[in-house]
Write a protein that holds these residues in place. Structure first.
Motif, PDB file in Angstrom:
ATOM      1  N   GLY A 141       6.877 -12.496  47.584  1.00 22.08           N
ATOM      2  CA  GLY A 141       7.083 -11.088  47.222  1.00 22.08           C
ATOM      3  C   GLY A 141       5.784 -10.436  46.792  1.00 22.08           C
ATOM      4  O   GLY A 141       5.478  -9.303  47.182  1.00 22.08           O
ATOM      5  N   ARG A 142       4.990 -11.158  46.001  1.00 15.30           N
ATOM      6  CA  ARG A 142       3.723 -10.603  45.529  1.00 15.30           C
ATOM      7  C   ARG A 142       2.815 -10.317  46.726  1.00 15.30           C
ATOM      8  O   ARG A 142       2.195  -9.263  46.814  1.00 15.30           O
ATOM      9  N   LYS A 143       2.773 -11.275  47.651  1.00 12.32           N
ATOM     10  CA  LYS A 143       1.918 -11.087  48.839  1.00 12.32           C
ATOM     11  C   LYS A 143       2.402  -9.899  49.656  1.00 12.32           C
ATOM     12  O   LYS A 143       1.604  -9.060  50.091  1.00 12.32           O
ATOM     13  N   LEU A 144       3.719  -9.830  49.828  1.00 16.87           N
ATOM     14  CA  LEU A 144       4.279  -8.711  50.603  1.00 16.87           C
ATOM     15  C   LEU A 144       3.928  -7.372  49.965  1.00 16.87           C
ATOM     16  O   LEU A 144       3.587  -6.410  50.643  1.00 16.87           O
ATOM     17  N   PHE A 145       4.066  -7.335  48.644  1.00 16.76           N
ATOM     18  CA  PHE A 145       3.777  -6.089  47.922  1.00 16.76           C
ATOM     19  C   PHE A 145       2.353  -5.639  48.239  1.00 16.76           C
ATOM     20  O   PHE A 145       2.097  -4.453  48.483  1.00 16.76           O
ATOM     21  N   ASN A 146       1.423  -6.598  48.256  1.00 16.76           N
ATOM     22  CA  ASN A 146       0.021  -6.263  48.550  1.00 16.76           C
ATOM     23  C   ASN A 146      -0.183  -5.882  50.012  1.00 16.76           C
ATOM     24  O   ASN A 146      -0.948  -4.986  50.331  1.00 16.76           O
ATOM     25  N   GLN A 147       0.538  -6.572  50.903  1.00 19.03           N
ATOM     26  CA  GLN A 147       0.341  -6.314  52.335  1.00 19.03           C
ATOM     27  C   GLN A 147       0.986  -5.011  52.787  1.00 19.03           C
ATOM     28  O   GLN A 147       0.468  -4.310  53.656  1.00 19.03           O
ATOM     29  N   LYS A 148       2.131  -4.722  52.232  1.00 14.76           N
ATOM     30  CA  LYS A 148       2.954  -3.633  52.774  1.00 14.76           C
ATOM     31  C   LYS A 148       2.566  -2.261  52.241  1.00 14.76           C
ATOM     32  O   LYS A 148       3.375  -1.353  52.222  1.00 14.76           O
ATOM     33  N   THR A 149       1.404  -2.109  51.738  1.00 18.88           N
ATOM     34  CA  THR A 149       0.895  -0.828  51.253  1.00 18.88           C
ATOM     35  C   THR A 149       1.714  -0.228  50.104  1.00 18.88           C
ATOM     36  O   THR A 149       1.651   0.973  49.852  1.00 18.88           O
ATOM     37  N   CYS A 150       2.498  -1.050  49.417  1.00 17.24           N
ATOM     38  CA  CYS A 150       3.248  -0.536  48.254  1.00 17.24           C
ATOM     39  C   CYS A 150       2.273   0.058  47.234  1.00 17.24           C
ATOM     40  O   CYS A 150       2.562   1.054  46.567  1.00 17.24           O
ATOM     41  N   GLY A 151       1.087  -0.611  47.179  1.00 18.51           N
ATOM     42  CA  GLY A 151       0.089  -0.208  46.186  1.00 18.51           C
ATOM     43  C   GLY A 151      -0.588   1.123  46.493  1.00 18.51           C
ATOM     44  O   GLY A 151      -1.317   1.654  45.657  1.00 18.51           O
ATOM     45  N   ASN A 152      -0.342   1.681  47.663  1.00 21.84           N
ATOM     46  CA  ASN A 152      -0.885   3.021  47.929  1.00 21.84           C
ATOM     47  C   ASN A 152      -0.213   4.061  47.043  1.00 21.84           C
ATOM     48  O   ASN A 152      -0.782   5.102  46.752  1.00 21.84           O
ATOM     49  N   CYS A 153       1.019   3.788  46.663  1.00 21.02           N
ATOM     50  CA  CYS A 153       1.764   4.737  45.829  1.00 21.02           C
ATOM     51  C   CYS A 153       2.024   4.212  44.423  1.00 21.02           C
ATOM     52  O   CYS A 153       2.211   4.997  43.496  1.00 21.02           O
ATOM     53  N   HIS A 154       2.127   2.907  44.273  1.00 20.56           N
ATOM     54  CA  HIS A 154       2.514   2.352  42.970  1.00 20.56           C
ATOM     55  C   HIS A 154       1.378   1.576  42.317  1.00 20.56           C
ATOM     56  O   HIS A 154       0.611   0.899  42.995  1.00 20.56           O
ATOM     57  N   THR A 155       1.346   1.649  41.003  1.00 20.59           N
ATOM     58  CA  THR A 155       0.383   0.859  40.232  1.00 20.59           C
ATOM     59  C   THR A 155       1.104  -0.334  39.610  1.00 20.59           C
ATOM     60  O   THR A 155       2.220  -0.190  39.092  1.00 20.59           O
ATOM     61  N   ILE A 156       0.463  -1.488  39.703  1.00 24.32           N
ATOM     62  CA  ILE A 156       0.860  -2.608  38.844  1.00 24.32           C
ATOM     63  C   ILE A 156      -0.423  -2.989  38.134  1.00 24.32           C
ATOM     64  O   ILE A 156      -1.338  -3.556  38.752  1.00 24.32           O
ATOM     65  N   ARG A 157      -0.526  -2.601  36.875  1.00 25.64           N
ATOM     66  CA  ARG A 157      -1.790  -2.820  36.155  1.00 25.64           C
ATOM     67  C   ARG A 157      -2.110  -4.310  36.086  1.00 25.64           C
ATOM     68  O   ARG A 157      -1.226  -5.116  35.821  1.00 25.64           O
ATOM     69  N   GLY A 158      -3.349  -4.667  36.360  1.00 28.31           N
ATOM     70  CA  GLY A 158      -3.722  -6.079  36.386  1.00 28.31           C
ATOM     71  C   GLY A 158      -3.796  -6.602  37.815  1.00 28.31           C
ATOM     72  O   GLY A 158      -4.201  -7.729  38.040  1.00 28.31           O
ATOM     73  N   THR A 159      -3.403  -5.773  38.770  1.00 19.45           N
ATOM     74  CA  THR A 159      -3.524  -6.147  40.178  1.00 19.45           C
ATOM     75  C   THR A 159      -4.378  -5.083  40.867  1.00 19.45           C
ATOM     76  O   THR A 159      -4.796  -4.106  40.229  1.00 19.45           O
TER      77      THR A 159
END
Ligand code: CUA
Length: 318
Positions: free
Chosen positions: A232-250
């Protein structure tokens, strides 16, 4: 002053803050004055109708025009009422809207279509929709909009505040009793305006401080998770979730959608629309538009296993 009828009473706010009390009192004064004017006018008309009605069909009664005495007294009475209520309104405004002279706010609240972002200035904690505040402390809220006009209203707190693009507004808030206070966006702001709810959780200063410090923390660099969580963590990084969402520390630092650093610590999802359960999170990620049509969260084409993995990862973000 609390609601006199019952807890769902619409006339009075819930007296959770001194400002709400002042507004309730002002409302009661207006109600008394309006009742006085209403019953005077209706009473006077009734008296005239009865006293001067044409009893014996005597034909046209003598016509009277003007009376300086009556006109002057009515004008003076109306002017006195207007003056009194001008004074009461302005003094209530001074009591509830203490001027803000460049103070740093405690909390910056940003209205988005259709959710609320809350930034705690002192600690850097950021959360969404479930806004915690300490009891008994006067805090300063600053309001901003990320898109269109919204309006912040928690009825128990009395005052409403418009949230306007390009402008910052402020509100002082002092909640007296711990508890959950519900509110809603009160300015039509698009398709999901009705689902732009507000949840304020007022806590004792100790509890609040613990909550705030926890929310300020970034996630640990690598949480020892099982393989599905890691996927799930890898997917979150791959799937561009982070373009819109912040997870502080990542490396995910998007600012469009809600900060997810402590997503799992929230009780609800989608501004109070559904409970924060793995099932609901799954439904949401699988097809956001089916739950909250128009929301800016796009649908990603994911297999069920992949959504399971994302949910499993997000559930670790306590
Ligand atoms: Cu935001 Cu209505």
């Amino acid at each position: 002053m609390s609601c006199y009828l019952n807890q769902y009473c619409l006339l009075f706010s819930g007296s959770a803050t001194p400002g709400a009390d002042a507004l309730d009192l002002l409302f009661i004064y207006y109600l008394i004055a309006a009742a006085f004017v209403f019953f005077s006018v209706v009473g006077f008309i009734t008296y005239i109708l009865l006293r001067y009605r044409n009893r014996d069909e005597e034909g046209e009664p003598p016509q009277v025009h003007g009376s300086t005495k009556v006109e002057v007294s009515l004008t003076l009475l109306a002017a006195a009422l207007v003056g009194l209520f001008f004074y009461l309104t302005v003094s209530t405004m001074i009591k509830t809207n203490k001027p803000v002279n460049g103070q740093t706010p405690d909390l910056v609240i940003t209205g988005h279509q259709w959710w609320w972002e809350a930034q705690y200035v002192n600690t850097g904690a950021i959360t969404a929709n479930e806004i915690h505040v300490p009891v008994g402390k006067r805090i300063l809220l600053r309001f901003k909009s990320a898109d269109v006009i919204h309006s912040w209203w928690v009825p128990d707190f009395g005052q409403k505040m418009d949230v306007i693009p390009g402008k910052t507004n402020h509100l002082w808030l002092q909640v007296e009793k711990p508890g959950l206070y519900l509110g809603a966006c009160s300015e039509f702001c698009g398709a999901q305006h009705a689902w732009m709810r507000i949840r304020v959780i007022a806590q004792s200063p100790d509890k609040f401080q613990r909550w705030e410090q926890h929310q300020a923390k970034a996630v640990a660099a690598s949480i020892a998770g099982n393989s599905i969580t890691d996927m799930g963590r890898k997917l979150f990084n791959q799937k561009t979730c982070g373009n819109c969402h912040t997870i502080r520390g990542t490396k995910n630092v998007g600012k469009i959608g809600p900060d997810l650093t402590h997503l799992a610590s929230r009780k609800t999802l989608l501004t109070g629309m559904v409970k924060n359960t793995p099932q609901n999170l799954h439904r949401w990620i699988h097809d956001p538009q089916r739950i909250k049509e128009g929301a800016h969260m796009p649908r990603f084409i994911l297999e069920k296993k992949q959504v399971d993995a994302l949910v499993s990862y997000l559930e670790t973000l306590k």
